[in-house]
Design a protein around this motif. Structure first.
Motif, short mmCIF file in Angstrom:
data_model
loop_
_atom_site.label_atom_id
_atom_site.label_comp_id
_atom_site.label_asym_id
_atom_site.label_seq_id
_atom_site.Cartn_x
_atom_site.Cartn_y
_atom_site.Cartn_z
N VAL A 135 21.02 1.49 -6.10
CA VAL A 135 20.06 0.42 -6.38
C VAL A 135 19.52 0.68 -7.78
N LYS A 183 17.61 -1.77 2.18
CA LYS A 183 17.98 -0.36 2.41
C LYS A 183 19.18 -0.26 3.35
N LYS A 204 22.22 -1.19 1.53
CA LYS A 204 22.58 -0.12 0.61
C LYS A 204 23.36 0.97 1.36
N THR A 209 25.91 -2.50 -3.67
CA THR A 209 25.26 -2.14 -4.93
C THR A 209 24.24 -3.22 -5.26
#
Lengths: 239, 240
Positions: A31, A173, A176, A181
Protein backbone atom coordinates in the motif's frame (compact mmCIF):
# COMPACT_ATOMS: atom_id res chain seq x y z
CA UNK A 1 9.13 -6.35 -11.28
CA UNK A 2 7.45 -3.41 -9.54
CA UNK A 3 3.68 -3.07 -10.11
CA UNK A 4 3.91 0.70 -10.53
CA UNK A 5 7.11 2.33 -11.66
CA UNK A 6 7.73 5.88 -12.78
CA UNK A 7 11.00 7.29 -14.03
CA UNK A 8 11.71 11.03 -14.02
CA UNK A 9 8.11 12.09 -14.62
CA UNK A 10 8.01 15.80 -15.29
CA UNK A 11 5.06 17.99 -16.17
CA UNK A 12 4.64 21.73 -16.44
CA UNK A 13 1.65 23.93 -17.18
CA UNK A 14 2.20 27.32 -18.73
CA UNK A 15 5.89 27.45 -17.86
CA UNK A 16 5.33 26.40 -14.23
CA UNK A 17 6.73 23.01 -13.28
CA UNK A 18 4.09 21.18 -11.25
CA UNK A 19 5.86 17.82 -11.13
CA UNK A 20 9.56 17.25 -11.53
CA UNK A 21 11.63 14.06 -11.58
CA UNK A 22 8.92 11.99 -9.98
CA UNK A 23 10.33 8.52 -9.34
CA UNK A 24 8.42 5.87 -7.47
CA UNK A 25 8.40 2.12 -7.39
CA UNK A 26 5.56 0.17 -5.82
CA UNK A 27 5.73 -3.59 -5.34
CA UNK A 28 2.97 -6.13 -5.42
CA UNK A 29 0.85 -6.25 -2.29
CA UNK A 30 2.13 -2.92 -1.11
CA UNK A 31 0.00 0.00 0.00
CA UNK A 32 1.66 3.15 -1.22
CA UNK A 33 0.59 6.59 -0.03
CA UNK A 34 1.10 9.80 -1.97
CA UNK A 35 1.05 12.78 0.39
CA UNK A 36 1.32 16.50 -0.05
CA UNK A 37 -0.54 19.71 0.60
CA UNK A 38 -3.11 21.05 -1.86
CA UNK A 39 -1.35 22.14 -5.02
CA UNK A 40 1.74 20.04 -4.31
CA UNK A 41 1.20 18.12 -7.55
CA UNK A 42 -0.59 14.97 -6.35
CA UNK A 43 -3.39 15.11 -8.87
CA UNK A 44 -0.95 15.81 -11.70
CA UNK A 45 1.13 12.85 -10.55
CA UNK A 46 -1.91 10.53 -10.61
CA UNK A 47 -3.00 11.90 -13.99
CA UNK A 48 0.44 11.27 -15.47
CA UNK A 49 0.66 7.79 -13.97
CA UNK A 50 -2.79 6.81 -15.30
CA UNK A 51 -2.14 8.40 -18.67
CA UNK A 52 -5.02 10.88 -18.46
CA UNK A 53 -2.33 13.57 -18.78
CA UNK A 54 0.75 13.30 -20.92
CA UNK A 55 3.98 13.97 -19.01
CA UNK A 56 6.49 16.30 -20.68
CA UNK A 57 9.15 13.69 -20.07
CA UNK A 58 9.70 10.48 -18.15
CA UNK A 59 8.14 7.03 -18.32
CA UNK A 60 5.41 5.12 -16.52
CA UNK A 61 4.84 1.39 -16.30
CA UNK A 62 1.93 -0.17 -14.50
CA UNK A 63 2.02 -3.99 -14.41
CA UNK A 64 4.77 -3.62 -16.98
CA UNK A 65 2.46 -1.81 -19.41
CA UNK A 66 2.42 1.70 -20.78
CA UNK A 67 -0.87 3.28 -19.63
CA UNK A 68 -1.10 5.48 -22.71
CA UNK A 69 -0.43 2.97 -25.46
CA UNK A 70 -1.62 -0.24 -23.78
CA UNK A 71 -4.64 1.27 -22.10
CA UNK A 72 -7.16 -1.37 -23.09
CA UNK A 73 -5.09 -4.26 -21.77
CA UNK A 74 -3.87 -2.46 -18.66
CA UNK A 75 -7.15 -1.13 -17.34
CA UNK A 76 -8.73 -4.60 -17.28
CA UNK A 77 -6.56 -5.00 -14.18
CA UNK A 78 -6.70 -1.54 -12.66
CA UNK A 79 -9.44 0.01 -10.53
CA UNK A 80 -9.58 3.77 -10.18
CA UNK A 81 -11.45 6.08 -7.82
CA UNK A 82 -11.08 9.74 -8.63
CA UNK A 83 -11.32 12.48 -6.09
CA UNK A 84 -14.33 14.05 -7.74
CA UNK A 85 -17.54 12.35 -8.72
CA UNK A 86 -17.88 11.20 -12.28
CA UNK A 87 -21.34 9.90 -13.01
CA UNK A 88 -24.42 10.74 -15.01
CA UNK A 89 -27.29 12.83 -13.70
CA UNK A 90 -30.26 10.77 -12.57
CA UNK A 91 -28.32 7.49 -12.63
CA UNK A 92 -29.14 5.06 -9.83
CA UNK A 93 -26.63 3.18 -7.69
CA UNK A 94 -27.37 -0.17 -9.31
CA UNK A 95 -27.30 1.29 -12.83
CA UNK A 96 -23.90 2.85 -12.18
CA UNK A 97 -22.62 -0.45 -10.77
CA UNK A 98 -24.04 -2.42 -13.66
CA UNK A 99 -22.56 -0.04 -16.20
CA UNK A 100 -19.16 -0.18 -14.52
CA UNK A 101 -19.30 -3.98 -14.40
CA UNK A 102 -20.01 -4.12 -18.13
CA UNK A 103 -16.72 -2.38 -18.89
CA UNK A 104 -14.56 -5.26 -17.62
CA UNK A 105 -14.16 -8.93 -18.48
CA UNK A 106 -13.53 -10.12 -14.93
CA UNK A 107 -15.55 -8.49 -12.21
CA UNK A 108 -16.50 -8.88 -8.59
CA UNK A 109 -20.21 -9.21 -7.96
CA UNK A 110 -21.35 -5.65 -7.25
CA UNK A 111 -24.37 -6.83 -5.28
CA UNK A 112 -22.05 -8.51 -2.81
CA UNK A 113 -19.93 -5.36 -2.61
CA UNK A 114 -23.04 -3.22 -1.99
CA UNK A 115 -23.94 -5.54 0.86
CA UNK A 116 -20.41 -5.40 2.26
CA UNK A 117 -20.36 -1.60 2.09
CA UNK A 118 -23.82 -1.28 3.65
CA UNK A 119 -25.23 0.29 0.50
CA UNK A 120 -27.58 -2.52 -0.42
CA UNK A 121 -30.72 -0.65 0.56
CA UNK A 122 -29.65 2.29 -1.55
CA UNK A 123 -29.28 0.36 -4.80
CA UNK A 124 -32.42 1.91 -6.33
CA UNK A 125 -31.55 5.43 -5.16
CA UNK A 126 -30.31 8.17 -7.45
CA UNK A 127 -26.56 8.59 -6.84
CA UNK A 128 -27.01 12.36 -6.61
CA UNK A 129 -29.36 11.95 -3.66
CA UNK A 130 -26.97 9.90 -1.52
CA UNK A 131 -25.27 11.51 1.45
CA UNK A 132 -21.62 12.56 1.06
CA UNK A 133 -20.41 9.52 2.98
CA UNK A 134 -22.55 7.08 1.00
CA UNK A 135 -21.30 8.57 -2.26
CA UNK A 136 -17.72 8.28 -1.09
CA UNK A 137 -18.23 4.62 -0.20
CA UNK A 138 -19.84 4.02 -3.58
CA UNK A 139 -16.84 5.46 -5.40
CA UNK A 140 -14.45 3.22 -3.53
CA UNK A 141 -16.79 0.35 -4.35
CA UNK A 142 -16.70 1.20 -8.06
CA UNK A 143 -12.90 0.96 -8.01
CA UNK A 144 -13.27 -2.56 -6.59
CA UNK A 145 -15.67 -3.81 -9.28
CA UNK A 146 -12.93 -4.94 -11.70
CA UNK A 147 -10.97 -7.95 -10.44
CA UNK A 148 -8.00 -5.62 -10.29
CA UNK A 149 -4.36 -6.26 -9.48
CA UNK A 150 -3.83 -2.65 -8.53
CA UNK A 151 -6.20 0.10 -7.45
CA UNK A 152 -5.80 3.86 -7.27
CA UNK A 153 -7.78 5.69 -4.61
CA UNK A 154 -7.75 9.47 -4.49
CA UNK A 155 -8.79 10.68 -1.04
CA UNK A 156 -10.81 7.60 -0.30
CA UNK A 157 -12.27 8.45 3.10
CA UNK A 158 -12.86 12.20 2.80
CA UNK A 159 -16.30 12.95 4.21
CA UNK A 160 -16.74 9.61 5.96
CA UNK A 161 -17.52 9.14 9.64
CA UNK A 162 -15.16 7.20 11.91
CA UNK A 163 -17.02 3.91 11.64
CA UNK A 164 -17.25 4.05 7.86
CA UNK A 165 -13.55 4.88 7.58
CA UNK A 166 -12.63 1.90 9.74
CA UNK A 167 -14.87 -0.33 7.62
CA UNK A 168 -13.15 0.77 4.44
CA UNK A 169 -9.70 0.38 5.98
CA UNK A 170 -10.57 -3.18 6.98
CA UNK A 171 -11.83 -3.96 3.51
CA UNK A 172 -8.61 -2.62 2.01
CA UNK A 173 -6.45 -4.53 4.48
CA UNK A 174 -8.21 -7.74 3.49
CA UNK A 175 -7.66 -6.98 -0.18
CA UNK A 176 -4.01 -6.26 0.54
CA UNK A 177 -3.60 -9.64 2.20
CA UNK A 178 -4.89 -11.17 -1.00
CA UNK A 179 -2.08 -9.49 -2.89
CA UNK A 180 -3.79 -6.37 -4.17
CA UNK A 181 -1.49 -3.39 -4.70
CA UNK A 182 -3.00 -0.11 -3.53
CA UNK A 183 -1.95 3.39 -4.48
CA UNK A 184 -3.66 6.02 -2.40
CA UNK A 185 -3.70 9.74 -1.96
CA UNK A 186 -4.61 10.89 1.50
CA UNK A 187 -4.66 13.92 3.75
CA UNK A 188 -5.24 11.89 6.89
CA UNK A 189 -2.13 10.75 8.70
CA UNK A 190 -4.03 8.22 10.83
CA UNK A 191 -5.19 6.61 7.63
CA UNK A 192 -1.68 6.62 6.21
CA UNK A 193 -0.30 5.03 9.38
CA UNK A 194 -3.05 2.44 9.44
CA UNK A 195 -2.67 1.39 5.82
CA UNK A 196 0.54 2.44 4.10
CA UNK A 197 3.76 0.48 3.84
CA UNK A 198 5.59 3.20 1.99
CA UNK A 199 4.88 6.84 1.40
CA UNK A 200 6.12 9.66 -0.71
CA UNK A 201 5.68 13.31 0.23
CA UNK A 202 5.41 15.93 -2.49
CA UNK A 203 6.27 19.58 -2.02
CA UNK A 204 5.89 21.95 -4.95
CA UNK A 205 6.12 19.09 -7.39
CA UNK A 206 9.24 17.54 -5.91
CA UNK A 207 9.58 14.44 -3.77
CA UNK A 208 10.89 15.55 -0.37
CA UNK A 209 10.54 12.18 1.32
CA UNK A 210 10.24 8.65 0.07
CA UNK A 211 10.33 5.55 2.23
CA UNK A 212 8.39 3.82 4.98
CA UNK A 213 6.37 5.50 7.70
CA UNK A 214 8.88 4.77 10.53
CA UNK A 215 11.70 6.28 8.48
CA UNK A 216 9.62 9.35 7.79
CA UNK A 217 9.22 9.96 11.51
CA UNK A 218 12.79 9.02 12.47
CA UNK A 219 14.39 11.25 9.85
CA UNK A 220 12.44 14.25 11.16
CA UNK A 221 12.83 16.08 14.47
CA UNK A 222 9.30 14.97 15.48
CA UNK A 223 7.63 11.97 17.00
CA UNK A 224 4.36 11.76 15.11
CA UNK A 225 3.75 11.26 11.42
CA UNK A 226 1.52 14.31 11.28
CA UNK A 227 4.24 16.61 12.58
CA UNK A 228 6.89 14.94 10.47
CA UNK A 229 4.65 15.37 7.43
CA UNK A 230 4.15 19.08 8.15
CA UNK A 231 7.89 19.47 8.63
CA UNK A 232 8.61 17.79 5.27
CA UNK A 233 6.01 19.91 3.51
CA UNK A 234 7.62 23.02 4.91
CA UNK A 235 4.64 24.01 7.03
CA UNK A 236 4.92 25.36 10.52
CA UNK A 237 4.54 22.68 13.20
CA UNK A 238 2.46 23.90 16.13
CA UNK A 239 2.08 21.44 18.93
CA UNK B 1 -21.16 -6.37 -27.57
CA UNK B 2 -22.25 -6.78 -23.96
CA UNK B 3 -20.63 -3.44 -23.15
CA UNK B 4 -22.48 -1.76 -25.99
CA UNK B 5 -25.90 -3.15 -25.10
CA UNK B 6 -25.51 -2.39 -21.39
CA UNK B 7 -24.37 1.16 -22.12
CA UNK B 8 -27.15 1.66 -24.64
CA UNK B 9 -29.81 0.33 -22.28
CA UNK B 10 -28.61 2.43 -19.33
CA UNK B 11 -28.06 5.62 -21.32
CA UNK B 12 -31.44 5.22 -23.00
CA UNK B 13 -33.11 4.86 -19.61
CA UNK B 14 -31.32 8.00 -18.40
CA UNK B 15 -32.32 9.88 -21.52
CA UNK B 16 -35.98 8.84 -21.17
CA UNK B 17 -35.87 9.89 -17.52
CA UNK B 18 -34.82 13.35 -18.74
CA UNK B 19 -38.10 13.70 -20.72
CA UNK B 20 -36.73 16.49 -22.99
CA UNK B 21 -36.38 14.26 -26.01
CA UNK B 22 -39.81 12.69 -25.49
CA UNK B 23 -41.27 16.17 -25.72
CA UNK B 24 -39.10 17.70 -28.45
CA UNK B 25 -38.34 14.66 -30.61
CA UNK B 26 -41.42 12.49 -30.18
CA UNK B 27 -44.45 14.58 -29.14
CA UNK B 28 -43.66 17.79 -31.01
CA UNK B 29 -43.32 16.22 -34.50
CA UNK B 30 -46.55 14.26 -34.06
CA UNK B 31 -48.40 17.39 -32.95
CA UNK B 32 -47.03 19.40 -35.88
CA UNK B 33 -48.03 16.59 -38.25
CA UNK B 34 -51.56 16.61 -36.84
CA UNK B 35 -51.83 20.39 -37.25
CA UNK B 36 -50.48 20.34 -40.81
CA UNK B 37 -52.69 17.35 -41.55
CA UNK B 38 -55.76 19.28 -40.46
CA UNK B 39 -54.67 22.37 -42.40
CA UNK B 40 -53.73 20.43 -45.55
CA UNK B 41 -56.22 17.58 -45.12
CA UNK B 42 -57.83 18.08 -48.53
CA UNK B 43 -54.58 18.71 -50.37
CA UNK B 44 -52.53 15.52 -50.76
CA UNK B 45 -49.69 17.33 -52.49
CA UNK B 46 -49.11 19.76 -49.63
CA UNK B 47 -49.45 16.92 -47.15
CA UNK B 48 -46.85 14.95 -49.08
CA UNK B 49 -44.52 17.95 -48.91
CA UNK B 50 -45.06 18.32 -45.16
CA UNK B 51 -44.26 14.75 -44.17
CA UNK B 52 -40.52 14.83 -45.03
CA UNK B 53 -40.16 18.25 -43.38
CA UNK B 54 -41.84 17.19 -40.13
CA UNK B 55 -39.84 13.97 -40.06
CA UNK B 56 -36.67 16.04 -39.50
CA UNK B 57 -37.85 17.72 -36.28
CA UNK B 58 -36.45 14.86 -34.19
CA UNK B 59 -33.16 14.87 -36.12
CA UNK B 60 -32.84 18.57 -35.42
CA UNK B 61 -33.68 18.18 -31.71
CA UNK B 62 -31.29 15.28 -31.23
CA UNK B 63 -28.50 16.54 -33.45
CA UNK B 64 -28.12 20.16 -32.52
CA UNK B 65 -29.68 20.17 -29.04
CA UNK B 66 -29.45 16.70 -27.46
CA UNK B 67 -25.99 15.64 -28.62
CA UNK B 68 -24.11 18.87 -27.83
CA UNK B 69 -25.64 19.06 -24.36
CA UNK B 70 -25.02 15.46 -23.43
CA UNK B 71 -21.44 15.43 -24.77
CA UNK B 72 -20.39 18.67 -23.13
CA UNK B 73 -22.13 17.59 -19.93
CA UNK B 74 -20.32 14.25 -19.89
CA UNK B 75 -17.04 16.02 -20.39
CA UNK B 76 -17.78 18.56 -17.66
CA UNK B 77 -18.83 15.80 -15.24
CA UNK B 78 -15.61 14.00 -16.19
CA UNK B 79 -17.48 10.90 -17.27
CA UNK B 80 -15.37 10.79 -20.43
CA UNK B 81 -12.23 11.01 -18.29
CA UNK B 82 -13.49 8.18 -16.09
CA UNK B 83 -13.87 6.00 -19.22
CA UNK B 84 -10.25 6.72 -20.07
CA UNK B 85 -9.14 4.65 -17.07
CA UNK B 86 -11.22 1.64 -18.06
CA UNK B 87 -10.65 -0.88 -20.87
CA UNK B 88 -13.45 0.78 -22.84
CA UNK B 89 -12.83 3.84 -24.96
CA UNK B 90 -14.87 6.95 -24.17
CA UNK B 91 -15.55 7.06 -27.92
CA UNK B 92 -17.92 4.12 -27.39
CA UNK B 93 -19.99 6.31 -25.09
CA UNK B 94 -20.23 8.92 -27.84
CA UNK B 95 -21.28 6.23 -30.30
CA UNK B 96 -23.94 5.04 -27.85
CA UNK B 97 -25.28 8.59 -27.63
CA UNK B 98 -25.53 8.94 -31.41
CA UNK B 99 -27.36 5.60 -31.44
CA UNK B 100 -29.84 6.93 -28.88
CA UNK B 101 -30.60 10.00 -31.00
CA UNK B 102 -30.87 7.75 -34.05
CA UNK B 103 -33.48 5.71 -32.19
CA UNK B 104 -35.44 8.87 -31.33
CA UNK B 105 -35.27 10.01 -34.96
CA UNK B 106 -36.44 6.66 -36.33
CA UNK B 107 -39.24 6.29 -33.76
CA UNK B 108 -40.35 9.82 -34.55
CA UNK B 109 -40.29 9.07 -38.29
CA UNK B 110 -42.46 6.00 -37.78
CA UNK B 111 -44.95 7.85 -35.56
CA UNK B 112 -45.15 10.83 -37.93
CA UNK B 113 -45.72 8.44 -40.84
CA UNK B 114 -48.44 6.53 -38.96
CA UNK B 115 -50.14 9.80 -37.99
CA UNK B 116 -50.06 11.11 -41.55
CA UNK B 117 -51.15 7.85 -43.17
CA UNK B 118 -53.81 6.73 -40.69
CA UNK B 119 -55.50 10.03 -40.07
CA UNK B 120 -54.85 11.97 -43.25
CA UNK B 121 -54.48 9.28 -45.89
CA UNK B 122 -50.87 10.13 -46.70
CA UNK B 123 -48.99 7.94 -49.22
CA UNK B 124 -45.35 8.52 -50.11
CA UNK B 125 -45.24 9.34 -53.84
CA UNK B 126 -41.50 8.60 -54.20
CA UNK B 127 -39.36 5.62 -53.31
CA UNK B 128 -39.04 4.60 -49.64
CA UNK B 129 -35.54 3.33 -50.26
CA UNK B 130 -34.39 6.71 -51.53
CA UNK B 131 -36.25 8.43 -48.73
CA UNK B 132 -34.54 6.34 -46.05
CA UNK B 133 -31.18 6.95 -47.72
CA UNK B 134 -31.76 10.71 -47.70
CA UNK B 135 -33.04 10.55 -44.11
CA UNK B 136 -29.85 8.82 -42.97
CA UNK B 137 -27.71 11.34 -44.86
CA UNK B 138 -29.48 14.30 -43.24
CA UNK B 139 -29.16 12.61 -39.87
CA UNK B 140 -25.41 12.04 -40.25
CA UNK B 141 -24.96 15.63 -41.31
CA UNK B 142 -26.97 17.13 -38.43
CA UNK B 143 -25.42 14.79 -35.86
CA UNK B 144 -21.94 15.75 -37.05
CA UNK B 145 -22.79 19.39 -36.29
CA UNK B 146 -23.88 18.36 -32.79
CA UNK B 147 -20.77 16.27 -32.26
CA UNK B 148 -18.60 19.24 -33.23
CA UNK B 149 -20.48 21.68 -30.98
CA UNK B 150 -20.39 19.26 -28.04
CA UNK B 151 -16.82 18.24 -28.73
CA UNK B 152 -15.23 21.66 -28.81
CA UNK B 153 -17.40 23.79 -26.49
CA UNK B 154 -15.39 24.60 -23.37
CA UNK B 155 -18.38 24.00 -21.08
CA UNK B 156 -22.07 23.08 -21.04
CA UNK B 157 -23.14 26.71 -20.82
CA UNK B 158 -21.47 27.64 -24.11
CA UNK B 159 -22.65 24.38 -25.68
CA UNK B 160 -26.22 25.17 -24.69
CA UNK B 161 -26.00 28.72 -26.10
CA UNK B 162 -24.64 27.47 -29.44
CA UNK B 163 -27.21 24.67 -29.45
CA UNK B 164 -30.05 27.15 -28.92
CA UNK B 165 -28.73 29.43 -31.68
CA UNK B 166 -28.73 26.47 -34.05
CA UNK B 167 -31.86 24.71 -32.86
CA UNK B 168 -34.60 27.31 -32.58
CA UNK B 169 -34.08 29.12 -35.91
CA UNK B 170 -33.80 25.79 -37.73
CA UNK B 171 -36.88 24.40 -35.98
CA UNK B 172 -38.96 27.38 -37.05
CA UNK B 173 -37.49 28.60 -40.34
CA UNK B 174 -35.96 25.57 -42.05
CA UNK B 175 -39.40 24.34 -43.03
CA UNK B 176 -39.49 21.59 -40.41
CA UNK B 177 -42.50 23.10 -38.67
CA UNK B 178 -43.60 26.21 -40.59
CA UNK B 179 -43.90 25.07 -44.24
CA UNK B 180 -41.15 26.52 -46.46
CA UNK B 181 -43.70 26.98 -49.25
CA UNK B 182 -45.75 29.55 -47.30
CA UNK B 183 -42.73 31.72 -46.47
CA UNK B 184 -42.16 34.92 -48.45
CA UNK B 185 -39.24 34.72 -50.88
CA UNK B 186 -36.79 36.84 -48.81
CA UNK B 187 -37.40 34.59 -45.80
CA UNK B 188 -36.90 31.51 -47.98
CA UNK B 189 -33.58 32.93 -49.14
CA UNK B 190 -32.52 33.54 -45.56
CA UNK B 191 -33.66 30.05 -44.55
CA UNK B 192 -31.56 28.55 -47.34
CA UNK B 193 -28.37 29.19 -45.38
CA UNK B 194 -29.52 26.73 -42.69
CA UNK B 195 -28.22 23.20 -43.13
CA UNK B 196 -31.56 21.66 -42.23
CA UNK B 197 -33.33 23.64 -44.98
CA UNK B 198 -31.04 21.96 -47.51
CA UNK B 199 -31.65 18.59 -45.86
CA UNK B 200 -35.40 19.05 -46.10
CA UNK B 201 -35.08 20.01 -49.78
CA UNK B 202 -33.38 16.68 -50.44
CA UNK B 203 -36.00 14.75 -48.49
CA UNK B 204 -38.82 16.56 -50.28
CA UNK B 205 -37.33 15.90 -53.72
CA UNK B 206 -36.98 12.17 -53.11
CA UNK B 207 -40.33 11.77 -51.40
CA UNK B 208 -42.18 13.71 -54.10
CA UNK B 209 -40.23 11.78 -56.76
CA UNK B 210 -38.85 14.97 -58.31
CA UNK B 211 -35.78 15.02 -60.57
CA UNK B 212 -32.53 14.86 -58.66
CA UNK B 213 -30.93 17.72 -60.68
CA UNK B 214 -32.71 20.36 -58.57
CA UNK B 215 -31.09 19.21 -55.36
CA UNK B 216 -27.49 18.64 -56.45
CA UNK B 217 -26.42 21.79 -54.62
CA UNK B 218 -28.28 20.74 -51.44
CA UNK B 219 -26.65 17.31 -51.63
CA UNK B 220 -23.21 18.86 -51.95
CA UNK B 221 -23.88 21.17 -48.98
CA UNK B 222 -25.18 18.39 -46.74
CA UNK B 223 -22.32 16.04 -47.60
CA UNK B 224 -19.74 18.79 -47.13
CA UNK B 225 -21.15 19.64 -43.69
CA UNK B 226 -21.03 15.98 -42.68
CA UNK B 227 -17.44 15.54 -43.82
CA UNK B 228 -16.11 18.85 -42.49
CA UNK B 229 -17.83 18.65 -39.10
CA UNK B 230 -16.82 15.02 -38.58
CA UNK B 231 -13.21 15.79 -39.50
CA UNK B 232 -13.12 18.85 -37.25
CA UNK B 233 -14.64 17.01 -34.30
CA UNK B 234 -12.17 14.14 -34.67
CA UNK B 235 -9.31 16.63 -34.82
CA UNK B 236 -10.37 19.06 -32.10
CA UNK B 237 -12.48 16.94 -29.76
CA UNK B 238 -11.75 17.75 -26.12
CA UNK B 239 -12.04 14.75 -23.83
CA UNK B 240 -11.64 16.90 -20.71
Amino acid sequence: MPVIETKNLTKSFGGKTVLSDFNISVNQGEVFGLLGSNGAGKTTAIDCILGTKKPDSGTVRILGLNPKTERKKLFENVGVQFQELHYQDKITVSELCEMTSALYHNVNDYKRLLLEFGLNEKSKSIVNELSGGQKQKLFVLLALIPKAKVIFLDELTTGLDTKARRDIWNTLKKLKENGLTIFLVSHFMDEVEALCDNICILKQGKIVFSGNVQNAIQSSPYKTLENAYLWYSGEEVTE
Amino acid sequence: MKVFTTLLRTELKLSLRGMDMIIFAICLPVIVMVILGIVYGNNPENLAASFPAVSTIAICAGGVMGLPLVISGYRQNKILKRFKVTPVSPALLLFVQTMIYTIYSVVSLILVYLTASIFFGFRLPGSWLQFIGAFVLVMISMFSIGMLVGGVSPNTKIASIIASILYFPMLIFSGATLPYEVMPTPLQKAADIMPLTQGIKILKAVSLDKPIDNIILSLIIICTIAIVCTALSVKFFKWE
